[in-house]
Write an enzyme that holds these catalytic residues in place. Structure first.
Site, PDB file in Angstrom:
ATOM      1  N   LYS A  68       0.856  -1.196   0.000  1.00  0.00           N
ATOM      2  CA  LYS A  68       0.000   0.000   0.000  1.00  0.00           C
ATOM      3  C   LYS A  68       0.892   1.247   0.000  1.00  0.00           C
ATOM      4  O   LYS A  68       1.895   1.287   0.714  1.00  0.00           O
ATOM      5  CB  LYS A  68      -0.880  -0.032   1.253  1.00  0.00           C
ATOM      6  CG  LYS A  68      -1.924   1.068   1.336  1.00  0.00           C
ATOM      7  CD  LYS A  68      -2.802   0.864   2.575  1.00  0.00           C
ATOM      8  CE  LYS A  68      -3.898   1.898   2.720  1.00  0.00           C
ATOM      9  NZ  LYS A  68      -4.757   1.666   3.910  1.00  0.00           N
ATOM     10  N   SER A 143      -9.688   1.671   2.956  1.00  0.00           N
ATOM     11  CA  SER A 143      -8.832   2.426   2.067  1.00  0.00           C
ATOM     12  C   SER A 143      -7.790   1.580   1.326  1.00  0.00           C
ATOM     13  O   SER A 143      -7.244   2.040   0.329  1.00  0.00           O
ATOM     14  CB  SER A 143      -8.111   3.518   2.857  1.00  0.00           C
ATOM     15  OG  SER A 143      -7.231   2.945   3.807  1.00  0.00           O
ATOM     16  N   SER A 167      -9.763  -0.650   7.155  1.00  0.00           N
ATOM     17  CA  SER A 167      -9.178  -0.533   5.811  1.00  0.00           C
ATOM     18  C   SER A 167      -8.460  -1.750   5.255  1.00  0.00           C
ATOM     19  O   SER A 167      -8.139  -1.765   4.078  1.00  0.00           O
ATOM     20  CB  SER A 167      -8.215   0.642   5.776  1.00  0.00           C
ATOM     21  OG  SER A 167      -8.941   1.811   5.562  1.00  0.00           O
TER      22      SER A 167
HETATM   23  N1  GLN Z   1     -13.018   3.982   6.313  1.00  0.00           N
HETATM   24  C1  GLN Z   1     -12.469   4.441   7.551  1.00  0.00           C
HETATM   25  C2  GLN Z   1     -12.110   5.900   7.423  1.00  0.00           C
HETATM   26  O1  GLN Z   1     -12.473   6.458   6.468  1.00  0.00           O
HETATM   27  C3  GLN Z   1     -11.278   3.619   7.923  1.00  0.00           C
HETATM   28  C4  GLN Z   1     -10.094   3.911   7.110  1.00  0.00           C
HETATM   29  C5  GLN Z   1      -8.910   3.118   7.526  1.00  0.00           C
HETATM   30  O2  GLN Z   1      -9.025   2.098   8.203  1.00  0.00           O
HETATM   31  N2  GLN Z   1      -7.755   3.611   7.153  1.00  0.00           N
HETATM   32  O3  GLN Z   1     -11.483   6.474   8.254  1.00  0.00           O
END
Ligand code: GLN
Length: 474
Positions: A68, A143, A167
């Site tokens: 990532k 994400s 994420s």
């Molecule tokens: N979807 C969640 C957010 O928008 C979690 C994102 C993540 O785990 N990085 O913060």
């Protein structure tokens, strides 16, 4: 794959070549990567083959892995899918990629994410949206959507993601692959670009449970460069795979099976729990009474921490700069042009909740609720050895479906967020498909530092099913 390499039936250069060819064939439609590191991959594969022929190798030597794009890779641009970092070349290597390097992995590239890991669909990427390999009209989740899509589309063998509120697990669920968020502190965050430091954790996204355990073996453990990394001993996580699960208590939180959840998701997860029962596990009802407050708590804490962490992007120290007539104008222009709308929204929310006069009402209150959520899990784990829930309330949604409504997007993480707030480990594994052939994920949550039990249960379930063998037709 690992066996084939070790027996020298195939070389790392051959595997790497076939993965790069696959990227050439499908990447136009998937857009999983921000950067494909062809040249580095060729060099690393040749090096891995030398290691293998000299007999010095680990299970990951020669395996093509995608990272990532929020983990620093020395000499390779690391963007966080943000325009503000589009030219940022880290002068150092993150702890996790250093470990993988030592083991002789092959880096295929850096994968797309929601800008600074803020989102659930990769639609917040500053560059492009990644598509779900099962239906390219839909999002891959986020994400870590790039990592999950790359694994599902065979554009790598395995990947690393990061998980602050879901994420790793949510995109793994929506792409039909395995995603593990380890216990907070299990894996060093050194060189992971910080979003919300009290929640962020790195973990593997893989095609199956064994690969997940193999990767976790390599990345887990204390690192003096991250003071939050834990000194706990790291077991061999593959050792528990294949052990039976008879008598293990599987907690089913009543607050997670709610009105409004997608019907097919609900049915698939219930069927998976019945399957665990067939394998000898004992279902028990548990309660996580503060679940209803988790999303709000998370969005106060995560945005507060983000507003502080992202203050460093000022046009001076990292990334791009837009010149202005004085220092202040330079700051304002660099940040206004460099950050996308979701990142700005969160910086503003977080700055507000931390400001004097509001701190007690929001930040402090959220910390108190976080403690209650942790206690919920402590209580539940007195009755259960693992907790089983859906990973996501719905299968992959259509591109653009939730972009106009941030609250709807935030609710995509309703089942994953509490796990980060409590700091416990969680894994998502495939447990079925909808009538439209979209993957559904089962989440298994464990006690602090007990990744072994969730891996063991996941493996037992996976071996008793065919879900992980299905591939998207691309
Ligand atoms: N979807 C969640 C957010 O928008 C979690 C994102 C993540 O785990 N990085 O913060």
């Amino acid at each position: 794959m690992i066996g084939l390499l070790a027996r020298r039936e195939i070389t790392s250069q051959e595997v790497t070549h076939s993965v790069l060819k696959r990227i050439d064939a499908v990447e136009d439609r998937i857009k999983a990567y921000v950067t494909v590191t062809r040249d580095e991959a060729a060099v690393m594969a040749a090096e891995a083959d030398r290691k293998i022929s000299s007999g010095q190798f680990s299970p990951l030597t020669g395996i093509p892995v995608a990272i990532k794009d929020n983990m620093c890779t020395r000499g390779i641009v690391t963007t966080c899918s943000s325009k503000i970092l589009r030219n940022f070349v880290p002068p150092y290597e993150s702890a996790v990629t250093s470990r993988l390097k030592e083991s002789g992995y092959v880096l295929t590239g850096k994968t797309n994410l929601d800008e600074f890991a803020m989102g659930s669909s990769t639609e917040n990427s500053g560059f492009h949206t990644t598509r779900n390999p099962w239906d390219t009209g839909r999002i891959p989740g986020g994400s870590s959507g790039g990592s999950a899509a790359a694994v599902a589309a065979d554009e790598c063998i395995a990947a690393l993601g990061s998980d602050t509120g879901g994420s790793i697990r949510q995109p793994a669920s929506l792409c039909g692959v395995v995603g593990l968020k380890p216990t907070y502190g299990r894996v060093s965050r050194y060189g992971l670009v910080a979003f919300a430091s009290s929640l962020d954790q790195i973990g593997p996204i893989t095609k199956n449970v064994r690969d997940s355990a193999i990767l976790l073996n390599l990345i887990a453990g204390r690192d003096p460069r991250d003071s939050t990394s834990a000194p706990h001993p790291v077991p061999d996580f593959t050792a528990v795979l294949g052990r039976e699960i008879k008598g293990l208590r599987v907690g089913i939180p009543k607050e997670y099976f709610i009105e409004g959840m997608d019907r097919e998701v609900d049915a698939a997860v219930r069927a998976a729990i019945r399957q665990l029962e067939t394998l000898g596990a004992i279902p028990v009802e548990v309660s996580l009474p503060h679940t209803g407050h988790a999303v709000a708590t998370y969005y106060v804490l995560a945005t507060s921490e983000a507003s502080s962490n992202l203050a460093r992007y000022d046009g001076v120290k990292y990334g791009i700069r837009t010149e202005g007539k004085d220092l202040l104008e330079m700051y304002v222009k660099s940040r206004s042009e460099g950050f996308g709308p979701e990142v700005k929204r969160r910086i503003m929310l977080g700055t507000y909740t931390l400001s004097s006069g509001y701190y007690d009402a929001y930040y402090k209150k959220a910390q108190q609720v976080r403690t209650l959520i942790m206690r919920d899990f402590e209580e539940a784990f007195k009755k259960a050895d693992v907790i089983a829930t859906p990973t996501s309330p719905t299968p992959a949604f259509r591109l653009g479906e939730k972009t106009e409504d941030p609250l709807q997007m935030y609710l995509a993480d309703i089942f994953t967020i509490s796990v980060n707030l409590a700091g416990v480990p969680g894994i998502s594994i495939p447990c079925g498909f909808t009538s439209e052939n979209l993957p559904i994920g089962l989440q298994l949550i464990g006690r602090h530092f007990d990744e072994e039990t969730i891996l063991r249960v996941s493996y037992a379930y996976e071996q008793s099913q065919e879900w992980s063998k299905r591939r998207p037709s691309l």
